[in-house]
Structures are given as C-alpha cells and as structure tokens.
Design an enzyme around this catalytic site. Structure first.
Site, PDB file in Angstrom:
ATOM      1  N   CYS A  41       1.051  -0.270  -8.857  1.00 49.92           N
ATOM      2  CA  CYS A  41       1.421   0.857  -7.990  1.00 49.92           C
ATOM      3  C   CYS A  41       2.711   0.527  -7.240  1.00 49.92           C
ATOM      4  CB  CYS A  41       0.293   1.135  -6.998  1.00 49.92           C
ATOM      5  SG  CYS A  41       0.605   2.587  -5.956  1.00 49.92           S
ATOM      6  N   ARG A  45       2.838  -2.436  -0.141  1.00 52.44           N
ATOM      7  CA  ARG A  45       1.946  -3.536   0.267  1.00 52.44           C
ATOM      8  C   ARG A  45       1.438  -4.342  -0.923  1.00 52.44           C
ATOM      9  NH1 ARG A  45      -2.197   0.369   3.055  1.00 52.44           N
ATOM     10  NH2 ARG A  45      -1.716   1.383   1.065  1.00 52.44           N
TER      11      ARG A  45
END
Ligand code: CO
Length: 208
Positions: A41, A45
């Site tokens: 993704c 983070r």
C-alpha cells in the site's frame, strides 16, 4: 517538513553507505537482480524495504492504494511482467496492512469521486466474502478480516496472470500474502494456499 532536510539526509546516507562499503554505489550502478517483488500500500506508515530490513537492490517494489492488482491497471501489470519475465524474481508478496484507509473507504458508502471505480474492486472482495464478513459482529475485526481477504484476492489476481503461471511451471515462482500489523510493526505471513488457489482457478483462468 523542510524539504532541505531531505537533501541533508541524503548526504548523510551516502556517507554512511560509503563508510561501510566504498564501492556501494558503483556496484548498484551495475544492475539489479532482486529476488522479491513486493506489492504494498502507498500508506506512508508502511515502508517496504525498511520494515523488511532490506536495502537497495534487494526488492522490486510496487505500491498503490490498498495494494491492488487490477487486470486493466497497466502500471501494476507492467511491474509484474517486468519483475517476473525479465528480472526473474523467485517470489511475489502482496502485502496489506491493518488500518488501511483504502479498505476502510471501501467499507463505507460515501461517494469519493475518481476513487470510487478504484475502490469498487475492494467492494467486490467484500461481495465475494460477504457471508463470512457479515458474520463478524465487531466492526474493527471485520475491517481487519477484509484487509486479509483483500490480500488473498489480490494474490488470486496475480496468479491469474500468464507470466506468473508460466514462471511457476518453469522455475517454481511462488506468490505470498502478507499483512503488516501497523499497531505492533509485525509482518504476518497469511500462508495462503498458493498451489491450491492455482489449481482451483486454472479451470477458468488457464492461459495456455
Ligand atoms: Co493502506
């Protein structure tokens, strides 16, 4: 963020690499032969190389919203084709993560403009696994499970591609489904049944 800091960091990074290996960059310039294709993704983070402890040259990376492999996405398809057919990676890992904003958006019915047709692919994953997901009363747990099922379905999409099926037959290429637990930092192998999925989908998606 001061972008000047990025360039300062870069200078320090160069120095630290050269301090341990003075030929580091001249070796990098010679070419790449990574053994892993990582599809993850775009979430800021969830780093690719850093959380796996890998460095330059060790992993071929593709990132997009919610680690999707959509057949008409020329970008993702080209990355897979290049990694499998030309770089001859031995492994492909689709890596999702808990608290994925893309997956969460697909669980809600809000209209998000251009993102909607993209997110529809995750809603399709929900539809395929509707019975299991609707049976999970706790919304957070349902959300986590959809993240895992989305990884599994994207693995299926990768396995449907011709170059992957060919590389599996010719040299044992493997596809893996992983989830990064953003709350603990742990990388989890979902242990998807690669050969079982392949056998199951061959009936419909057999390509040669
Ligand atoms: Co995400």
């Amino acid at each position: 963020m001061e972008l000047a800091k990025v360039f300062e960091n870069n200078q320090q990074w160069i120095q630290s690499k050269l301090a341990t290996d003075k030929d580091f960059f001249s070796e990098l310039g010679k070419g790449q032969s990574p053994e892993l294709l990582y599809v993850g993704c775009s979430d800021s983070r969830v780093t690719a190389e850093e959380m796996m402890g890998l460095g330059p040259g060790e992993v071929f990376v593709h990132r997009n919203i919610a680690n999707m492999v959509i057949s008409i996405d020329l970008n993702a398809a080209s990355v897979i084709e290049y990694a499998v057919t030309h770089l001859k990676v031995g492994h492909i890992a689709i890596c999702g993560h808990y608290s994925c904003g893309g997956v969460k958006a697909a669980m809600q019915s809000e209209y998000l403009g251009l993102l909607n047709p993209y997110l529809r692919n995750i809603r399709d994953v929900y539809r395929i696994h509707k019975d299991e997901l609707n049976g999970i009363a706790d919304e957070e747990k349902r959300y986590d499970r959809l993240v895992e099922l989305n990884v599994q379905e994207q693995c299926v999409n990768v396995i449907k591609t011709a170059c992957v099926q060919k590389a599996y037959r010719e040299r044992g290429l493997k596809v893996h489904g992983w989830v990064f637990d953003i709350h603990t930092g742990k990388l989890i192998d979902l242990k998807i049944d690669f050969e079982g999925i392949l056998k199951n989908i061959m009936e419909i998606y057999h390509l040669d």
